[in-house]
Write an enzyme that holds these catalytic residues in place. Structure first.
Site: not given
Length: 211
Positions: A12-13, A33, A114-115, A173
């Protein structure tokens, strides 16, 4: 065409948000992606929300099939999602696709993983194997939140251990209430060996620093 692989410190970055921000900044860029799980079924077709977001923010018309050729429904690690549908992900096929894709008018291609780096793509291989095979340089998205210094340093250590080039990192951020944000960014700037490329404020536009 220049190619960069976008990875992150954790799930979740904000890799997709940052990649879309790069698309808004660079007029001759596109993003794909290649592998995505957790896809929605729309009109008898699997659609990934991240891939759709990349398509919507690209200045060039690119189909979802090109942006996201490997799609799976179950919202789990790609190797589990693929196995659930009786499929398997092959690193050489993904590598060939990413290396040979040509798009008219595109000078820079961002490839979002992915991830994170160590996410399994099959029983034996991860994104590390993909990067060793392709030699595509990495851009590391650091989700600025508590724990990000450790996550970022560990990720860069894995890249170094596997002789994978990191073009730089981007401070995303994601926590509007993060304490000592500037001090955290400065600490990472001192401790990471790769340069700070850009900064993205919470729900804001990217500021390019060194790209």
């Amino acid at each position: 065409m220049k190619r960069f692989f976008i990875t992150g410190t954790d799930t979740d970055c904000g890799k997709t948000y940052v990649t879309a921000s790069l698309l808004k900044h660079f007029s001759s860029a596109a993003a794909i992606k290649p592998v995505a799980s957790g896809c929605m079924e729309i009109g008898n077709k699997l659609v990934n929300s991240d891939a759709l977001y990349l398509q919507e923010n690209c200045k060039h018309s690119i189909s979802l099939d090109v942006i996201n050729p490997w799609r799976f429904k179950l919202p789990v690690s790609p190797h589990i999602a693929a196995h659930n549908e009786g499929a398997s992900l092959l690193i050489n096929e993904i590598a060939d696709y990413c290396l040979n894709l040509q798009l008219d008018g595109i000078e820079t291609l961002f490839i979002e993983g992915a991830g994170g780096l160590m996410v399994p793509l099959n029983d034996h291989e991860t994104w590390i194997d993909f990067l060793q095979m392709t030699q595509i340089p990495v851009i590391l998205v650091v989700g600025m939140k508590l724990g990000c210094i450790n996550h970022a340093l560990l990720t860069e250590a894995v890249l170094h251990a596997n002789n994978i080039k990191c073009a730089g990192w981007i401070a995303n951020c994601i926590d509007p209430n993060m304490q000592a944000l500037s001090a955290n960014i400065e600490t990472l700037n001192q401790k990471l060996t790769s340069p700070l490329l850009a900064q993205v404020p919470f729900a804001g536009n990217i500021t390019i620093i060194d790209f």
